[in-house]
Design an enzyme around this catalytic site. Structure first.
Site, PDB file in Angstrom:
ATOM      1  CB  SER A   1     -68.331 -44.096 -58.590  1.00  0.00           C
ATOM      2  OG  SER A   1     -68.028 -45.428 -58.942  1.00  0.00           O
TER       3      SER A   1
ATOM      4  CE1 TYR B   1     -63.619 -42.391 -60.098  1.00  0.00           C
ATOM      5  CE2 TYR B   1     -64.183 -44.603 -59.358  1.00  0.00           C
ATOM      6  CZ  TYR B   1     -64.502 -43.457 -60.046  1.00  0.00           C
ATOM      7  OH  TYR B   1     -65.730 -43.350 -60.676  1.00  0.00           O
TER       8      TYR B   1
HETATM    9  N1  LIG Z   1     -68.778 -44.293 -66.966  1.00  0.00           N
HETATM   10  C1  LIG Z   1     -68.907 -45.120 -65.931  1.00  0.00           C
HETATM   11  O1  LIG Z   1     -69.078 -46.349 -66.077  1.00  0.00           O
HETATM   12  C2  LIG Z   1     -68.879 -44.552 -64.530  1.00  0.00           C
HETATM   13  C3  LIG Z   1     -69.096 -45.414 -63.443  1.00  0.00           C
HETATM   14  C4  LIG Z   1     -69.137 -44.883 -62.173  1.00  0.00           C
HETATM   15  C5  LIG Z   1     -68.976 -43.528 -61.977  1.00  0.00           C
HETATM   16  N2  LIG Z   1     -68.753 -42.708 -63.053  1.00  0.00           N
HETATM   17  C6  LIG Z   1     -68.614 -41.283 -62.815  1.00  0.00           C
HETATM   18  O2  LIG Z   1     -69.394 -40.574 -63.783  1.00  0.00           O
HETATM   19  C7  LIG Z   1     -68.764 -39.353 -64.132  1.00  0.00           C
HETATM   20  C8  LIG Z   1     -68.561 -39.264 -65.639  1.00  0.00           C
HETATM   21  O3  LIG Z   1     -67.724 -40.319 -66.030  1.00  0.00           O
HETATM   22  P1  LIG Z   1     -67.197 -40.525 -67.513  1.00  0.00           P
HETATM   23  O4  LIG Z   1     -67.101 -41.978 -67.726  1.00  0.00           O
HETATM   24  O5  LIG Z   1     -67.958 -39.705 -68.479  1.00  0.00           O
HETATM   25  O6  LIG Z   1     -65.665 -39.982 -67.495  1.00  0.00           O
HETATM   26  P2  LIG Z   1     -64.982 -38.619 -67.004  1.00  0.00           P
HETATM   27  O7  LIG Z   1     -63.652 -38.591 -67.617  1.00  0.00           O
HETATM   28  O8  LIG Z   1     -65.048 -38.522 -65.536  1.00  0.00           O
HETATM   29  O9  LIG Z   1     -65.884 -37.445 -67.607  1.00  0.00           O
HETATM   30  C9  LIG Z   1     -65.749 -37.003 -68.919  1.00  0.00           C
HETATM   31  C10 LIG Z   1     -65.926 -35.505 -68.957  1.00  0.00           C
HETATM   32  O10 LIG Z   1     -65.121 -34.858 -67.976  1.00  0.00           O
HETATM   33  C11 LIG Z   1     -64.116 -34.031 -68.628  1.00  0.00           C
HETATM   34  N3  LIG Z   1     -62.880 -34.094 -67.835  1.00  0.00           N
HETATM   35  C12 LIG Z   1     -62.197 -35.214 -67.476  1.00  0.00           C
HETATM   36  N4  LIG Z   1     -61.092 -34.876 -66.792  1.00  0.00           N
HETATM   37  C13 LIG Z   1     -61.086 -33.526 -66.719  1.00  0.00           C
HETATM   38  C14 LIG Z   1     -60.182 -32.557 -66.158  1.00  0.00           C
HETATM   39  N5  LIG Z   1     -59.043 -32.923 -65.541  1.00  0.00           N
HETATM   40  N6  LIG Z   1     -60.480 -31.242 -66.272  1.00  0.00           N
HETATM   41  C15 LIG Z   1     -61.619 -30.851 -66.904  1.00  0.00           C
HETATM   42  N7  LIG Z   1     -62.505 -31.702 -67.444  1.00  0.00           N
HETATM   43  C16 LIG Z   1     -62.221 -33.023 -67.358  1.00  0.00           C
HETATM   44  C17 LIG Z   1     -64.003 -34.637 -70.021  1.00  0.00           C
HETATM   45  O11 LIG Z   1     -63.521 -33.729 -71.016  1.00  0.00           O
HETATM   46  P3  LIG Z   1     -61.923 -33.576 -71.308  1.00  0.00           P
HETATM   47  O12 LIG Z   1     -61.365 -34.965 -71.402  1.00  0.00           O
HETATM   48  O13 LIG Z   1     -61.861 -32.796 -72.586  1.00  0.00           O
HETATM   49  O14 LIG Z   1     -61.378 -32.805 -70.169  1.00  0.00           O
HETATM   50  C18 LIG Z   1     -65.466 -34.959 -70.308  1.00  0.00           C
HETATM   51  O15 LIG Z   1     -66.210 -33.798 -70.593  1.00  0.00           O
HETATM   52  C19 LIG Z   1     -67.466 -39.321 -63.315  1.00  0.00           C
HETATM   53  O16 LIG Z   1     -67.665 -38.616 -62.122  1.00  0.00           O
HETATM   54  C20 LIG Z   1     -67.193 -40.790 -63.020  1.00  0.00           C
HETATM   55  O17 LIG Z   1     -66.393 -40.975 -61.867  1.00  0.00           O
HETATM   56  C21 LIG Z   1     -68.688 -43.197 -64.315  1.00  0.00           C
END
Ligand SMILES: NC(=O)c1ccc[n+]([C@@H]2O[C@H](COP(=O)([O-])OP(=O)(O)OC[C@H]3O[C@@H](n4cnc5c(N)ncnc54)[C@H](OP(=O)(O)O)[C@@H]3O)[C@@H](O)[C@H]2O)c1
Length: 273
Positions: free
Chosen positions: A142, A155
């Site tokens: 991130s 984080y």
């Molecule tokens: N979206 C943004 O704007 C943004 C910005 C910067 C960085 N990022 C990074 O991009 C990545 C994806 O982000 P995201 O926004 O999609 O949210 P996320 O919650 O990190 O990812 C969603 C996915 O991860 C699973 N997940 C979350 N917690 C989990 C746990 N404890 N155990 C197993 N699976 C888990 C979710 O399914 P379940 O809920 O069913 O477990 C879902 O499949 C992350 O690494 C995040 O830090 C995102």
């Protein structure tokens, strides 16, 4: 994506929605067999059903990355297959607050997922790749990992760890034929962001993020997704001098200001994010 080098199986951790599901779709289209990991069974089954309908072989496993034995659990569906690609996408940033006031479970979970999880999964699946002399590992980062941010201490620190860890792993794994990439993403239109009430219509589509990750797996150690403003933010947050000013200037803003800043970048870039 080169199936010979990175296949036949890919494990996508956090593969049930958003960027993870986009990775799954793009890899399935390239002929990969998939293991999707997440907690909720319903979204896992939904994505798996879609990919199977397109002809892909898909396994799913419900697992919580904050649990210490999660890798053993996931291995029950991967020990009998050749995993040539690991995409560790889950990063879990849904609770903000002053570190000293947050319940211990919040930072502990962030550290378990982003530090212990990334390192454990990379070691296990990387060892198999080393034995075969080929493979790829993508660990999601991130822009928040370039500077410590109040209300997101664990984080932002965990994403800094991920970047530095990935750089070292990249250096070690290159001679072994394994590509390692820290995929550094900015504001992205994921369901997790939508659930937080963020204006995801202004954010990068997850498909673009996954595409850039796959296309640049050999361009490590770090790839910053090309959303307008991402590179500049990373650069500004990386200066060595006057860290107090840098930390203050990069303080986490209220969510509505994130929206304003995304809208401004979109306007300046004339982009159709
Ligand atoms: N979206 C943004 O704007 C943004 C910005 C910067 C960085 N990022 C990074 O991009 C990545 C994806 O982000 P995201 O926004 O999609 O949210 P996320 O919650 O990190 O990812 C969603 C996915 O991860 C699973 N997940 C979350 N917690 C989990 C746990 N404890 N155990 C197993 N699976 C888990 C979710 O399914 P379940 O809920 O069913 O477990 C879902 O499949 C992350 O690494 C995040 O830090 C995102």
């Amino acid at each position: 994506m080169d199936l010979q080098k990175y296949g036949p199986w890919a494990v996508v951790v956090g593969g049930s929605e958003g960027v993870g599901a986009a990775f799954g779709r793009q890899l399935a289209a390239d002929g990969f067999k998939l293991v999707l990991v997440a907690r909720k069974q319903g979204p896992l089954d939904e994505v798996a059903g879609e990919l199977r309908a397109g002809g892909a072989e898909v396994r799913v496993i419900s697992a919580d990355l904050s649990k210490h034995d999660v890798l053993d659990h996931v291995r029950t569906v991967t020990d009998d297959v050749e995993v040539g690609l690991l995409v560790y996408n889950a990063g879990a940033n849904n609770t903000r607050g002053p570190y000293l006031d947050l319940p211990r479970e919040v930072p502990d979970s962030v550290i378990a997922i982003n530090v212990l999880g990334q390192t454990e999964f990379a070691r296990h699946y990387g060892q198999g790749m080393k034995a075969r002399g080929k493979g790829g590992i993508i660990l999601t980062g991130s822009l928040g990992g370039y500077v410590g941010s109040g209300t997101l201490a664990a984080y932002s620190a965990s994403k800094a760890f991920s970047r530095v860890f990935t750089e070292a792993l990249w250096a070690e794994c290159q001679p072994m034929g394994i590509d390692v990439l820290h995929l550094n993403i900015g504001f992205t239109a994921t369901p997790a962001m939508a659930r937080l009430g963020m204006p995801i219509e202004l954010a990068e589509p997850p498909e673009n993020v996954a595409r850039e990750g796959l296309d640049n797996i050999a361009n490590g150690p770090v790839w910053i997704v090309s959303t307008p403003g991402n590179y500049e933010r990373a650069k500004l947050a990386s200066v060595v001098e006057n860290r107090a000013d840098v930390v203050r200037a990069n303080a986490i803003r209220p969510r509505e200001e994130t929206a304003a800043s995304a809208a401004e970048h979109k306007k300046l870039a004339g982009s159709s994010l």
